[in-house]
Design a protein around this motif. Structure first.
Motif, short mmCIF file in Angstrom:
data_model
loop_
_atom_site.label_atom_id
_atom_site.label_comp_id
_atom_site.label_asym_id
_atom_site.label_seq_id
_atom_site.Cartn_x
_atom_site.Cartn_y
_atom_site.Cartn_z
N LYS A 1 8.21 -1.78 2.89
CA LYS A 1 9.58 -1.93 3.39
C LYS A 1 9.59 -2.63 4.75
O LYS A 1 10.45 -3.46 5.02
CB LYS A 1 10.24 -0.54 3.51
N ILE A 2 8.62 -2.27 5.60
CA ILE A 2 8.51 -2.90 6.91
C ILE A 2 8.22 -4.38 6.75
O ILE A 2 8.80 -5.23 7.43
CB ILE A 2 7.39 -2.24 7.73
N LYS A 3 7.30 -4.69 5.82
CA LYS A 3 6.95 -6.09 5.57
C LYS A 3 8.14 -6.90 5.10
O LYS A 3 8.36 -8.04 5.51
CB LYS A 3 5.82 -6.17 4.55
N ILE B 1 -4.76 2.83 9.11
CA ILE B 1 -4.66 2.93 10.56
C ILE B 1 -3.47 3.77 11.00
O ILE B 1 -3.57 4.60 11.91
CB ILE B 1 -4.57 1.51 11.18
N THR B 2 -2.32 3.58 10.34
CA THR B 2 -1.08 4.23 10.80
C THR B 2 -0.77 5.54 10.12
O THR B 2 -0.06 6.37 10.67
CB THR B 2 0.12 3.29 10.58
N GLY B 3 -1.29 5.74 8.89
CA GLY B 3 -0.93 6.93 8.15
C GLY B 3 0.37 6.80 7.39
O GLY B 3 0.79 7.74 6.70
N LEU B 4 1.03 5.64 7.49
CA LEU B 4 2.26 5.42 6.74
C LEU B 4 1.94 5.22 5.26
O LEU B 4 0.84 4.81 4.91
CB LEU B 4 2.99 4.18 7.28
N GLU C 1 6.05 0.46 14.58
CA GLU C 1 5.83 -0.67 15.48
C GLU C 1 4.39 -1.17 15.40
O GLU C 1 4.14 -2.37 15.43
CB GLU C 1 6.16 -0.26 16.92
N ILE C 2 3.46 -0.21 15.28
CA ILE C 2 2.06 -0.59 15.13
C ILE C 2 1.88 -1.40 13.85
O ILE C 2 1.19 -2.43 13.84
CB ILE C 2 1.16 0.66 15.10
N ALA C 3 2.51 -0.94 12.78
CA ALA C 3 2.42 -1.63 11.50
C ALA C 3 2.95 -3.06 11.62
O ALA C 3 2.36 -4.01 11.08
CB ALA C 3 3.18 -0.87 10.43
N LYS C 4 4.07 -3.24 12.31
CA LYS C 4 4.64 -4.57 12.49
C LYS C 4 3.66 -5.49 13.22
O LYS C 4 3.48 -6.65 12.85
CB LYS C 4 5.95 -4.48 13.26
N ASN C 5 3.04 -4.95 14.27
CA ASN C 5 2.09 -5.75 15.03
C ASN C 5 0.86 -6.10 14.21
O ASN C 5 0.32 -7.21 14.31
CB ASN C 5 1.67 -5.00 16.30
N LEU C 6 0.44 -5.15 13.37
CA LEU C 6 -0.73 -5.41 12.53
C LEU C 6 -0.42 -6.46 11.47
O LEU C 6 -1.29 -7.25 11.10
CB LEU C 6 -1.22 -4.11 11.89
N PHE C 7 0.83 -6.46 10.97
CA PHE C 7 1.23 -7.51 10.03
C PHE C 7 1.12 -8.88 10.68
O PHE C 7 0.68 -9.86 10.06
CB PHE C 7 2.67 -7.27 9.56
N LYS C 8 1.52 -8.96 11.95
CA LYS C 8 1.44 -10.23 12.66
C LYS C 8 0.00 -10.71 12.79
O LYS C 8 -0.27 -11.90 12.86
CB LYS C 8 2.06 -10.09 14.06
N SER D 1 -3.98 -6.27 6.04
CA SER D 1 -3.45 -6.00 4.71
C SER D 1 -2.68 -4.69 4.69
O SER D 1 -2.78 -3.87 5.62
CB SER D 1 -4.57 -5.94 3.68
N VAL D 2 -1.93 -4.46 3.61
CA VAL D 2 -1.16 -3.22 3.45
C VAL D 2 -2.09 -2.02 3.48
O VAL D 2 -1.82 -1.01 4.14
CB VAL D 2 -0.35 -3.25 2.14
N GLU D 3 -3.22 -2.11 2.77
CA GLU D 3 -4.15 -0.97 2.71
C GLU D 3 -4.75 -0.67 4.08
O GLU D 3 -4.88 0.49 4.48
CB GLU D 3 -5.26 -1.25 1.71
#
Length: 283
Positions: free
Chosen positions: A281-283, A271-274, A253-260, A264-266
């Motif tokens: 895949k989330i993107k 930040i998330t450790g993913l 969910e954090i990753a989704k919000n950061l995409f918004k 960047s992916v890196e």
């Protein structure tokens, strides 16, 4: 708008402010003093001069974008340094530290240097959180043979300095490093008139205190500093929530919000450790 509108005590533990102070060509004596204090027990000779390889420039930062505001430097012996101030807790910080050490080490090859002439590269990570299991606030890692405890090479050296573990009071500050760490931990409490005597005895610390007390950020810098501070606080809250719940889906969910927010992916990976694949895949 006058100069005084942006006079405000800044926190040097915010990476943007740290680089503004220590990554400035005019303040190289301050950076040299800090490095020599940290490396006192690990180098035969103190650093005499240093070249800042990535001085702070307007293209490097933006109030709308998270960037890595580390300091890369090279001394008169040809050894390389990567200094990073990190106020916000990060997943897998040990891997991050090794990754950025490796980037600086391998960048020497791109400058036309062969393996034979690769220079020692030292990573110094000053953290406002705990990342290492050791009790000491300063821990140093090298490549060593496990049974004989002998170094494979002196090329790799990574320092972790965890401010939360530093508990010394003013009467206990005997070494220059202890005084520097005390100053960094409490710097925003000091002015030119109330700097404690043990810190005054180190001239570069006194100079750093004057710079922090007098520094006047212009409007763009003030907006970047405030945005940086808010971003770091947001990261702290989000990451702490994810840890408490122990759910990977929170990181997603954090990753989704950061995409918004156009990260960047890196940056999202840091930040998330993913993993990069998970983020794509989330993107």
């Amino acid at each position: 708008m006058n100069r005084g509108d942006f006079m405000c005590k800044i926190n040097p533990r915010v990476d943007f402010a740290f680089k503004l102070i220590f990554g400035n060509e005019q303040n190289k004596d301050i950076l040299i003093s800090l490095l020599n204090a940290i490396l006192e027990d690990y180098q035969a000779y103190p650093i005499q001069s240093i070249e800042i390889l990535n001085p702070l420039g307007t293209k490097e930062y933006s109030k709308d974008k998270l960037t890595i505001l580390d300091i890369k430097a090279k001394d008169e012996k040809g050894e390389y340094y990567n200094i990073e101030m990190q106020i916000s807790d990060q997943y897998y910080y040990q891997k991050r530290a090794l990754y950025y050490w490796s980037k600086l080490y391998t960048s020497q090859i791109s400058e036309g240097i062969g393996y034979k002439n690769l220079a020692k590269t030292i990573s110094i990570n000053i953290l406002n959180f705990n990342a290492i299991k050791e009790d000491d606030y300063h821990n140093v890692y090298r490549l060593r043979e496990l049974k004989k405890n002998t170094d494979l090479t002196d090329q790799l050296e990574i320092h972790f300095i965890e401010l939360e573990k530093f508990t010394k009071d003013l009467p206990d500050l005997k070494r220059t490093m202890d005084r520097w760490i005390y100053f960094l931990k409490y710097a925003e409490k000091f002015t030119e008139t109330n700097l404690p005597e043990p810190l005054k005895e180190i001239q570069p610390i006194e100079k750093a205190n004057v710079i922090i007390d007098r520094i006047s950020l212009n409007q763009e810098q003030r907006e970047i500093y405030e945005a940086r501070l808010k971003s770091l606080r947001d990261e702290d809250g989000a990451i702490e929530t994810a840890r408490i719940r122990g759910e990977e889906k929170k990181a997603i969910e954090i990753a989704k919000n950061l995409f918004k927010k156009k990260f960047s992916v890196e940056e999202i990976r840091e930040i998330t450790g993913l993993s990069e694949d998970e983020i794509k895949k989330i993107k």
